[in-house]
Design a protein around this motif. Structure first.
Motif, mmCIF file in Angstrom:
data_model
loop_
_atom_site.group_PDB
_atom_site.id
_atom_site.type_symbol
_atom_site.label_atom_id
_atom_site.label_comp_id
_atom_site.label_asym_id
_atom_site.label_seq_id
_atom_site.Cartn_x
_atom_site.Cartn_y
_atom_site.Cartn_z
ATOM 1 N N MET A 294 0.847 -1.181 0.000
ATOM 2 C CA MET A 294 0.000 0.000 0.000
ATOM 3 C C MET A 294 0.891 1.243 0.000
ATOM 4 O O MET A 294 1.876 1.309 0.722
ATOM 5 C CB MET A 294 -0.926 -0.016 1.216
ATOM 6 N N THR A 295 0.516 2.229 -0.766
ATOM 7 C CA THR A 295 1.277 3.467 -0.856
ATOM 8 C C THR A 295 0.981 4.364 0.337
ATOM 9 O O THR A 295 -0.182 4.550 0.710
ATOM 10 C CB THR A 295 0.914 4.219 -2.157
ATOM 11 N N ARG B 200 -0.053 11.324 2.265
ATOM 12 C CA ARG B 200 0.359 12.489 3.065
ATOM 13 C C ARG B 200 -0.250 12.434 4.456
ATOM 14 O O ARG B 200 0.381 12.825 5.434
ATOM 15 C CB ARG B 200 -0.043 13.792 2.369
ATOM 16 N N ILE B 201 -1.481 11.933 4.544
ATOM 17 C CA ILE B 201 -2.122 11.815 5.857
ATOM 18 C C ILE B 201 -1.388 10.776 6.701
ATOM 19 O O ILE B 201 -1.143 11.005 7.892
ATOM 20 C CB ILE B 201 -3.626 11.484 5.719
ATOM 21 N N ASP B 202 -1.012 9.653 6.092
ATOM 22 C CA ASP B 202 -0.220 8.644 6.811
ATOM 23 C C ASP B 202 1.063 9.267 7.356
ATOM 24 O O ASP B 202 1.429 9.048 8.518
ATOM 25 C CB ASP B 202 0.165 7.479 5.896
#
Length: 70
Positions: free
Chosen positions: A1-2, A5-7
């Motif tokens: 999974m990529t 920005r929130i991650d």
């Protein structure tokens, strides 16, 4: 999974040992100029994530404050 920005923001907050501040505003509430000013000010006020709600005609699945904003 990529990684998004929130991650990355949540990870940075966790590494700093603090919770993330996630904010929500409804676009255009109470008017365009005010909502733009609020949106512009949120990062400096400490917002880590900004959710921008788009008004729609039937917000019944939302809570009362978002229903009123819509």
């Amino acid at each position: 999974m990529t990684e998004t920005r929130i991650d990355r923001r949540f990870k940075a907050c966790a590494e700093a040992g603090r919770p993330a501040l996630v904010t929500f505003i409804t676009a255009g509430d109470p008017d365009l100029a005010t909502s733009q000013a609020v949106l512009n000010a949120l990062p400096a006020a400490g917002a880590d994530v900004i959710e921008l709600g788009m008004p729609f005609s039937d917000p019944m699945a939302e809570g009362i404050p978002i229903q009123l904003a819509n």
